[in-house]
Motif scaffolding. Structure first.
Motif, PDB file in Angstrom:
ATOM      1  N   ARG A  94      14.066   4.080  -2.189  1.00  0.00           N
ATOM      2  CA  ARG A  94      13.487   5.397  -1.894  1.00  0.00           C
ATOM      3  C   ARG A  94      12.475   5.332  -0.759  1.00  0.00           C
ATOM      4  O   ARG A  94      11.589   6.176  -0.651  1.00  0.00           O
ATOM      5  CB  ARG A  94      12.829   5.943  -3.162  1.00  0.00           C
ATOM      6  N   ALA A  95      12.603   4.319   0.079  1.00  0.00           N
ATOM      7  CA  ALA A  95      11.615   4.095   1.138  1.00  0.00           C
ATOM      8  C   ALA A  95      11.511   5.265   2.104  1.00  0.00           C
ATOM      9  O   ALA A  95      10.483   5.460   2.746  1.00  0.00           O
ATOM     10  CB  ALA A  95      11.956   2.820   1.910  1.00  0.00           C
ATOM     11  N   GLY A  96      12.574   6.069   2.237  1.00  0.00           N
ATOM     12  CA  GLY A  96      12.539   7.190   3.158  1.00  0.00           C
ATOM     13  C   GLY A  96      11.901   8.446   2.587  1.00  0.00           C
ATOM     14  O   GLY A  96      11.789   9.456   3.287  1.00  0.00           O
ATOM     15  N   THR A  97      11.462   8.406   1.334  1.00  0.00           N
ATOM     16  CA  THR A  97      10.829   9.571   0.715  1.00  0.00           C
ATOM     17  C   THR A  97       9.540   9.924   1.453  1.00  0.00           C
ATOM     18  O   THR A  97       8.725   9.041   1.715  1.00  0.00           O
ATOM     19  CB  THR A  97      10.500   9.280  -0.763  1.00  0.00           C
ATOM     20  N   PRO A  98       9.342  11.179   1.814  1.00  0.00           N
ATOM     21  CA  PRO A  98       8.124  11.536   2.545  1.00  0.00           C
ATOM     22  C   PRO A  98       6.885  11.364   1.679  1.00  0.00           C
ATOM     23  O   PRO A  98       6.964  11.468   0.449  1.00  0.00           O
ATOM     24  CB  PRO A  98       8.352  13.004   2.924  1.00  0.00           C
ATOM     25  N   GLY A 107       8.907 -16.045 -15.238  1.00  0.00           N
ATOM     26  CA  GLY A 107       9.586 -17.141 -14.568  1.00  0.00           C
ATOM     27  C   GLY A 107      10.343 -16.757 -13.312  1.00  0.00           C
ATOM     28  O   GLY A 107      10.851 -17.629 -12.605  1.00  0.00           O
ATOM     29  N   ARG A 108      10.436 -15.485 -13.026  1.00  0.00           N
ATOM     30  CA  ARG A 108      11.093 -15.061 -11.792  1.00  0.00           C
ATOM     31  C   ARG A 108      10.260 -15.477 -10.586  1.00  0.00           C
ATOM     32  O   ARG A 108       9.058 -15.720 -10.694  1.00  0.00           O
ATOM     33  CB  ARG A 108      11.294 -13.540 -11.771  1.00  0.00           C
ATOM     34  N   ASP A 109      10.912 -15.529  -9.429  1.00  0.00           N
ATOM     35  CA  ASP A 109      10.195 -15.855  -8.199  1.00  0.00           C
ATOM     36  C   ASP A 109       9.310 -14.689  -7.781  1.00  0.00           C
ATOM     37  O   ASP A 109       9.674 -13.525  -7.943  1.00  0.00           O
ATOM     38  CB  ASP A 109      11.179 -16.152  -7.055  1.00  0.00           C
ATOM     39  N   TYR A 110       8.144 -15.028  -7.223  1.00  0.00           N
ATOM     40  CA  TYR A 110       7.301 -13.985  -6.639  1.00  0.00           C
ATOM     41  C   TYR A 110       7.932 -13.549  -5.331  1.00  0.00           C
ATOM     42  O   TYR A 110       8.246 -14.375  -4.470  1.00  0.00           O
ATOM     43  CB  TYR A 110       5.876 -14.491  -6.390  1.00  0.00           C
ATOM     44  N   LEU A 111       8.112 -12.243  -5.140  1.00  0.00           N
ATOM     45  CA  LEU A 111       8.698 -11.713  -3.922  1.00  0.00           C
ATOM     46  C   LEU A 111       7.684 -10.963  -3.071  1.00  0.00           C
ATOM     47  O   LEU A 111       7.570 -11.210  -1.871  1.00  0.00           O
ATOM     48  CB  LEU A 111       9.877 -10.791  -4.243  1.00  0.00           C
ATOM     49  N   SER A 112       6.935 -10.057  -3.677  1.00  0.00           N
ATOM     50  CA  SER A 112       6.001  -9.237  -2.916  1.00  0.00           C
ATOM     51  C   SER A 112       5.189  -8.378  -3.869  1.00  0.00           C
ATOM     52  O   SER A 112       5.527  -8.228  -5.049  1.00  0.00           O
ATOM     53  CB  SER A 112       6.753  -8.331  -1.932  1.00  0.00           C
ATOM     54  N   TYR A 113       4.114  -7.783  -3.339  1.00  0.00           N
ATOM     55  CA  TYR A 113       3.371  -6.788  -4.111  1.00  0.00           C
ATOM     56  C   TYR A 113       4.303  -5.652  -4.522  1.00  0.00           C
ATOM     57  O   TYR A 113       4.262  -5.179  -5.664  1.00  0.00           O
ATOM     58  CB  TYR A 113       2.225  -6.205  -3.282  1.00  0.00           C
ATOM     59  N   ASP A 114       5.129  -5.197  -3.568  1.00  0.00           N
ATOM     60  CA  ASP A 114       6.003  -4.061  -3.857  1.00  0.00           C
ATOM     61  C   ASP A 114       6.970  -4.371  -4.997  1.00  0.00           C
ATOM     62  O   ASP A 114       7.267  -3.502  -5.833  1.00  0.00           O
ATOM     63  CB  ASP A 114       6.789  -3.653  -2.610  1.00  0.00           C
ATOM     64  N   TYR A 154       0.837  -1.203   0.000  1.00  0.00           N
ATOM     65  CA  TYR A 154       0.000   0.000   0.000  1.00  0.00           C
ATOM     66  C   TYR A 154       0.875   1.257   0.000  1.00  0.00           C
ATOM     67  O   TYR A 154       0.553   2.247   0.647  1.00  0.00           O
ATOM     68  CB  TYR A 154      -0.948  -0.015   1.206  1.00  0.00           C
ATOM     69  N   THR A 155       1.967   1.178  -0.734  1.00  0.00           N
ATOM     70  CA  THR A 155       2.910   2.284  -0.797  1.00  0.00           C
ATOM     71  C   THR A 155       3.226   2.588  -2.253  1.00  0.00           C
ATOM     72  O   THR A 155       3.462   1.675  -3.054  1.00  0.00           O
ATOM     73  CB  THR A 155       4.208   1.927  -0.040  1.00  0.00           C
ATOM     74  N   ALA A 156       3.221   3.863  -2.599  1.00  0.00           N
ATOM     75  CA  ALA A 156       3.521   4.279  -3.969  1.00  0.00           C
ATOM     76  C   ALA A 156       4.962   3.925  -4.335  1.00  0.00           C
ATOM     77  O   ALA A 156       5.835   3.858  -3.458  1.00  0.00           O
ATOM     78  CB  ALA A 156       3.299   5.782  -4.111  1.00  0.00           C
TER      79      ALA A 156
END
Length: 350
Positions: A203-207, A239-246, A194-196
Motif C-alpha cells: 500500500r506504499a502508494g496510498t496518499p 527467530g525470523r531475520d530482522y529486515l527493517s523497521y517497516d 517513519y511511515t504509517a
C-alpha cells in the motif's frame, strides 16, 4: 563557477556551498545578508506541477491560514519565500526551486537531540525534559498544520530542527500535501521507519493523511523520550531475520505493545520510564487501534507531563531528569547496564 538564481521579478542571488541533499533536491547557501538558503529540484516527476506547487506555497505565505503558522521568533517553518530558477543556459537546462529561511541560524538538526554523543556535543544542556518539550512543540506544530489543511506526509528527523530549549522547526514544505482552490497537491514522499502501516508494503502508494502523520508523530515522541530508540527496533523474537523497521511495523513487533515480540540489548532505556498516560497513547497508536490519538491529544498529554510537580531530578546525577511516577532514576538503571543516555556535558562543553 557559482550558480546564480533569478526570481520571476528579476532579483538574483548567487549560491555558495552545497549544504544538504535529499531524495529530490539539493540545498545551497545563498550569498545574502539575511539567513537564507535555496532548494533546487533538478528532476521532479512533473516539472510544471512542481512549479505550480511552489508558486502556490509562496502565495499562501500571505494567506490568513498560513500567517499564524509563520508568526513568532524563531520561525518554525522553512516556508518557500520566493520561487526561483537557475540563470543561463537553455530553458531545458534551468532548474526550479525556491529560497527559504536558513534554519541553522536558530536551530540544530533534530537528530542531535536523539543521539547521546551528538546531544552531548551540540546540545550539552539537554535532558529528558528537553526531549519532552521538543515532543510538545512538535505535536503543537503538527496540530496547527492539520487544522489549516496541511498534511506533512514525510515527517522524519531529517526534515526537523530543534534548539537547546526544545523548540522545533520544520523544513521541506514543498513535499507536503495541500489544497489550493480546487487543485490538490498530493504528498509524494515517504521514508522507511517513519511511515504509517497503511502506506507501507503493497500500500506504499496510498496518499498521506492527518492520521498517517499522527502515527509518525508517535514514533518521534517515542524516540525523543527513549533517547533515540525507535519503537519498532529489535530483532524478531520468533527467530525470523530482522529486515527493517517497516517489516516490524507490519508484523506488530514493538516492545511497548508486546515485550515478547522483539529482542533488544540490555543497554537500551527501560520501557517503564514513560509516564502512564504517554505509554497508553503510544500503545494505542502502535497496537492497531481503530482511531489513533491526534496531534492535539498528544499536545494536551505532553503539556500535562510538563506541569508543576511532574518532573523529578536525580539526586545522584543532576542531568538525570524523569517523571515523578518512577520511584527511582531510570537513567541510573540504564547506566548500571553499561550505557548512560544523559551523562551530562563533556568537560569541554562546560
Amino acid at each position: 563557477m557559482p550558480l546564480t538564481l533569478v526570481s520571476r521579478g528579476g532579483h538574483t542571488w548567487r549560491l555558495t556551498e552545497q549544504i544538504g541533499s535529499g531524495s529530490e533536491g539539493f540545498v545551497y547557501g545563498v550569498d545574502d545578508d539575511r539567513p537564507l538558503v535555496a532548494k533546487l529540484v533538478p528532476d521532479p516527476p512533473d516539472a510544471e506541477a512542481y512549479r505550480r506547487r511552489v508558486a502556490c506555497l509562496v502565495r499562501q505565505r500571505r494567506e490568513p491560514r498560513t500567517v499564524g503558522l509563520l508568526s513568532g521568533s524563531p520561525v518554525r517553518l522553512a516556508w518557500p519565500l520566493v520561487q526561483v530558477r537557475t540563470a543561463g543556459g537553455t530553458d531545458a537546462d534551468r532548474v526550479d526551486g525556491y529560497v527559504m529561511t536558513d534554519m541553522r541560524h536558530a536551530y540544530q538538526p533534530f537528530s542531535h537531540l536523539l543521539g547521546t554523543s551528538a546531544r552531548r556535543g551540540f546540545l550539552p544542556g539537554a535532558t529528558w525534559e528537553t526531549g519532552l518539550r521538543a515532543a510538545l512543540a512538535l505535536a503543537r506544530l503538527l496540530a496547527e498544520l492539520h487544522a489549516e489543511g496541511y498534511v506533512v506526509g514525510d515527517l522524519k528527523p531529517d526534515n526537523l530542527w530543534v534548539d537547546e530549549t526544545g523548540r522545533v522547526g520544520m523544513a521541506d514544505v514543498d513535499s507536503w500535501q495541500f489544497r489550493d482552490g480546487r487543485e490538490v497537491f498530493p504528498g509524494r514522499m515517504r521514508t522507511p521507519g517513519y511511515t504509517a502501516p497503511e502506506r507501507t508494503g503493497a500500500r506504499a502508494g496510498t496518499p498521506p493523511s492527518a492520521a498517517s502523520d499522527d502515527f509518525t508523530l508517535a514514533v518521534l515522541v517515542h524516540q525523543l523520550l527513549m533517547a533515540g530508540l525507535h519503537p519498532f527496533a529489535g530483532h524478531p523474537a520468533d527467530g525470523r531475520d530482522y529486515l527493517s523497521y517497516d517489516d516490524n511495523v507490519l508484523h506488530g513487533r514493538c516492545r511497548l505493545v508486546d515485550r515478547t515480540s522483539v529482542l533488544l540489548p540490555r543497554s537500551v532505556p527501560p520501557a517503564d520510564l514513560l509516564p502512564r498516560r504517554l505509554a497508553d497513547l503510544l500503545r494505542t497508536t502502535f497496537g492497531g487501534a481503530p482511531r489513533r490519538p491526534t496531534a492535539t491529544e498528544w499536545a494536551d498529554a505532553l503539556a500535562a507531563e510538563l506541569g508543576a510537580g511532574r518532573l523529578k531530578k536525580c539526586a545522584v546525577n543532576a542531568h538525570h531528569v524523569h517523571t515523578v511516577e518512577r520511584p527511582w532514576c531510570p537513567w541510573c538503571d540504564q547506566a548500571e547496564r553499561g550505557t548512560d543516555s544523559y551523562p551530562g556535558p563533556t568537560r569541554e562543553a562546560r
